[in-house]
Design a protein around this motif. Structure first.
Motif, PDB file in Angstrom:
ATOM      1  N   ARG A 236       9.379  -7.411  48.582  1.00  0.00           N
ATOM      2  CA  ARG A 236      10.509  -6.933  49.675  1.00  0.00           C
ATOM      3  C   ARG A 236      10.543  -5.621  49.918  1.00  0.00           C
ATOM      4  N   PRO A 240       9.555  -5.047  54.261  1.00  0.00           N
ATOM      5  CA  PRO A 240      11.112  -5.340  54.694  1.00  0.00           C
ATOM      6  C   PRO A 240      10.976  -6.417  56.241  1.00  0.00           C
ATOM      7  N   PHE A 243       9.779  -9.925  55.186  1.00  0.00           N
ATOM      8  CA  PHE A 243      10.759 -10.818  54.581  1.00  0.00           C
ATOM      9  C   PHE A 243      11.781 -11.073  55.499  1.00  0.00           C
TER      10      PHE A 243
END
Length: 251
Positions: A236, A240, A243
């Motif tokens: 993650r 980013p 996700f």
């Protein structure tokens, strides 16, 4: 709420930084690219659909009017941003969304963006993520010298690096090897539809099925019929955007 995707093109980085600071918290605007080089901006716009442009008038070796005329879609809603008030009349005559003078105040910029929001809601349909009607492509070198292979964006399921080579995997189950770099393919792919999920792996979200046991699952046509594909998933912190995409697709 609609979130309009746009780019800023200005040969002064300080002007870009100023606008980015002012729009960073706006819920209806997302700046997906900034460019001090108008040629790089034009290349980005060639493959990335956007809803609007914030555009400096005087660019290196050209101006905003010639730049827009050179685009495949010269009618992208545009806010002109200039240090010279002499361009105000021409900007309004050409029906730009607004003409802003540098340095623009926050209230003046927000007024222009609200006007943009109103015009886009009234005139432009909100499109889905389908690539079906998107007829853009790029070319890669073929196995034969001087041969070029056309790759349609809508047919590209994913691309990955294997043993230092970049492979493009298509919907019909075939794969193409290219000497291009992963960074170069990321520059070419429309960010609206292609997502990097792990180091050296990018996929077409139109084939996305879900995440299972730490892997990204895609549905795509393989030789012999419909089947699932699995791709590695990064962490993650490193990915980013991926996700955020996954989280937005969970009910």
């Amino acid at each position: 709420m609609n979130k309009w995707r746009g780019v800023i093109i200005d040969d002064q980085q300080s002007a870009i930084d100023h606008i980015m600071e002012e729009v960073k918290d706006l819920p209806f605007v997302e700046i997906i690219g900034t460019f001090t080089n108008h040629r790089a901006g034009a290349q980005f716009l060639h493959v990335n659909p956007v809803d609007f442009i914030i555009l400096d008038v005087e660019l290196e070796n050209t101006n905003a009017f010639r730049f827009l005329a050179s685009l495949s879609n010269p009618k992208i809603p545009t806010i002109l941003y200039t240090g010279y008030d002499k361009y105000e009349d021409e900007g309004y005559d050409r029906a730009f969304v607004d003409v802003l003078l540098k340095p623009v105040s926050r209230s003046r910029l927000l007024g222009a963006l609200r006007r943009l929001d109103t015009e886009l809601k009234a005139l432009l349909p909100v499109t889905d993520n389908a690539l079906e009607g998107y007829y853009e492509y790029f070319q890669v070198k073929g196995p034969v010298r001087f041969q070029r292979q056309i790759v349609w964006f809508k047919d590209l399921v994913y691309a990955d690096m294997q043993n230092g080579k970049l492979y493009l995997h298509l919907q019909d189950g075939t794969s193409l090897e290219t000497n291009s770099t992963f960074g170069r393919i990321m520059e070419l792919l429309p960010t609206k539809w292609f997502m990097e999920c792990a180091k050296g792996v990018v996929f077409n979200i139109n084939f996305y099925k879900g995440v299972l046991d730490g892997a990204v699952v895609l549905t795509a046509m393989k030789k012999g019929g419909q089947d699932n594909l699995t791709l590695p998933r990064g962490n993650r912190q490193a990915f980013p955007d991926f996700f955020a995409f996954v989280d937005s697709n969970i009910l």
